[in-house]
Design a protein around this motif. Structure first.
Motif, PDB file in Angstrom:
ATOM      1  N   TRP A 164       0.830  -1.194   0.000  1.00 12.20           N
ATOM      2  CA  TRP A 164       0.000   0.000   0.000  1.00 12.20           C
ATOM      3  C   TRP A 164       0.872   1.253   0.000  1.00 12.20           C
ATOM      4  O   TRP A 164       1.992   1.230   0.485  1.00 12.20           O
ATOM      5  N   SER A 165       0.327   2.328  -0.530  1.00 10.74           N
ATOM      6  CA  SER A 165       1.003   3.615  -0.451  1.00 10.74           C
ATOM      7  C   SER A 165      -0.012   4.653   0.018  1.00 10.74           C
ATOM      8  O   SER A 165      -1.218   4.478  -0.151  1.00 10.74           O
ATOM      9  N   ILE A 166       0.484   5.711   0.627  1.00 14.96           N
ATOM     10  CA  ILE A 166      -0.382   6.802   1.058  1.00 14.96           C
ATOM     11  C   ILE A 166       0.220   8.102   0.547  1.00 14.96           C
ATOM     12  O   ILE A 166       1.441   8.284   0.568  1.00 14.96           O
ATOM     13  N   SER A 167      -0.648   8.975   0.043  1.00 13.13           N
ATOM     14  CA  SER A 167      -0.176  10.255  -0.472  1.00 13.13           C
ATOM     15  C   SER A 167      -1.276  11.289  -0.311  1.00 13.13           C
ATOM     16  O   SER A 167      -2.440  10.941  -0.121  1.00 13.13           O
ATOM     17  N   GLN A 168      -0.864  12.557  -0.385  1.00 13.08           N
ATOM     18  CA  GLN A 168      -1.865  13.605  -0.278  1.00 13.08           C
ATOM     19  C   GLN A 168      -2.817  13.514  -1.454  1.00 13.08           C
ATOM     20  O   GLN A 168      -2.410  13.214  -2.578  1.00 13.08           O
ATOM     21  N   ASP A 169      -4.096  13.753  -1.185  1.00 12.96           N
ATOM     22  CA  ASP A 169      -5.141  13.665  -2.196  1.00 12.96           C
ATOM     23  C   ASP A 169      -5.364  15.041  -2.804  1.00 12.96           C
ATOM     24  O   ASP A 169      -6.099  15.860  -2.262  1.00 12.96           O
ATOM     25  N   ALA A 170      -4.717  15.300  -3.922  1.00 16.81           N
ATOM     26  CA  ALA A 170      -4.804  16.611  -4.576  1.00 16.81           C
ATOM     27  C   ALA A 170      -6.223  16.910  -5.037  1.00 16.81           C
ATOM     28  O   ALA A 170      -6.634  18.072  -5.090  1.00 16.81           O
ATOM     29  N   ALA A 171      -7.011  15.881  -5.343  1.00 15.75           N
ATOM     30  CA  ALA A 171      -8.374  16.086  -5.812  1.00 15.75           C
ATOM     31  C   ALA A 171      -9.287  16.644  -4.722  1.00 15.75           C
ATOM     32  O   ALA A 171     -10.332  17.209  -5.022  1.00 15.75           O
ATOM     33  N   SER A 172      -8.895  16.493  -3.459  1.00 16.12           N
ATOM     34  CA  SER A 172      -9.731  16.974  -2.351  1.00 16.12           C
ATOM     35  C   SER A 172      -9.498  18.434  -2.019  1.00 16.12           C
ATOM     36  O   SER A 172     -10.153  18.976  -1.142  1.00 16.12           O
ATOM     37  N   GLY A 173      -8.563  19.064  -2.664  1.00 18.24           N
ATOM     38  CA  GLY A 173      -8.335  20.486  -2.456  1.00 18.24           C
ATOM     39  C   GLY A 173      -7.195  20.778  -1.497  1.00 18.24           C
ATOM     40  O   GLY A 173      -6.521  19.884  -0.992  1.00 18.24           O
ATOM     41  N   ALA A 174      -7.034  22.058  -1.249  1.00 21.95           N
ATOM     42  CA  ALA A 174      -5.953  22.547  -0.388  1.00 21.95           C
ATOM     43  C   ALA A 174      -6.265  22.254   1.078  1.00 21.95           C
ATOM     44  O   ALA A 174      -7.419  22.039   1.446  1.00 21.95           O
ATOM     45  N   PRO A 175      -5.242  22.265   1.920  1.00 17.04           N
ATOM     46  CA  PRO A 175      -5.478  22.082   3.362  1.00 17.04           C
ATOM     47  C   PRO A 175      -6.382  23.176   3.924  1.00 17.04           C
ATOM     48  O   PRO A 175      -6.469  24.276   3.390  1.00 17.04           O
ATOM     49  N   LEU A 176      -7.051  22.854   5.030  1.00 17.90           N
ATOM     50  CA  LEU A 176      -7.916  23.790   5.735  1.00 17.90           C
ATOM     51  C   LEU A 176      -7.210  24.248   7.003  1.00 17.90           C
ATOM     52  O   LEU A 176      -6.558  23.443   7.668  1.00 17.90           O
ATOM     53  N   TYR A 177      -7.345  25.515   7.355  1.00 23.30           N
ATOM     54  CA  TYR A 177      -6.659  26.078   8.517  1.00 23.30           C
ATOM     55  C   TYR A 177      -7.674  26.674   9.498  1.00 23.30           C
ATOM     56  O   TYR A 177      -8.636  27.324   9.081  1.00 23.30           O
TER      57      TYR A 177
END
Length: 107
Positions: free
Chosen positions: A37-50
């Protein structure tokens, strides 16, 4: 000062499950083949929330998608209104996706 939480049994269990997944094991399905398995940031979900949270009263800033500037300004204004409230927790939410190695990731 914001208290640092101790690792709970649930946290240790979650970490063990992550380690098992990283090793290619399938918890709860011992007959299954091992998989990578691999894990990576999901670019399709948008930018981080702050967000910022006041450590004194637990009030939260509004969520910002464009970066931490708006929550930082909220914290400064909150302290101006409540001078004894000077400690904040920054909450950043980012989105991740797990996939089988070699699997095409779809949005």
């Amino acid at each position: 000062m914001i208290p640092v939480p101790r690792r709970s049994v649930a946290d240790r269990t979650r970490r063990a499950a992550l380690a098992a997944a990283a090793a290619g094991l399938h918890p709860g399905n011992p007959g299954a083949e091992a998989a990578a398995w691999s894990i990576s940031q999901d670019a399709a979900s948008g930018a981080p929330l702050y967000e910022f949270q006041c450590a004194t009263c637990r009030k939260m800033s509004k969520t910002s998608e464009g970066g931490p500037l708006a929550p930082e300004v909220w914290a400064l204004r909150h302290t101006a209104l409540h001078p004894s409230h000077r400690s904040y927790c920054s909450v950043v939410t980012s989105f991740w996706r797990v996939a089988l190695v070699g699997e095409e990731v779809r949005p």
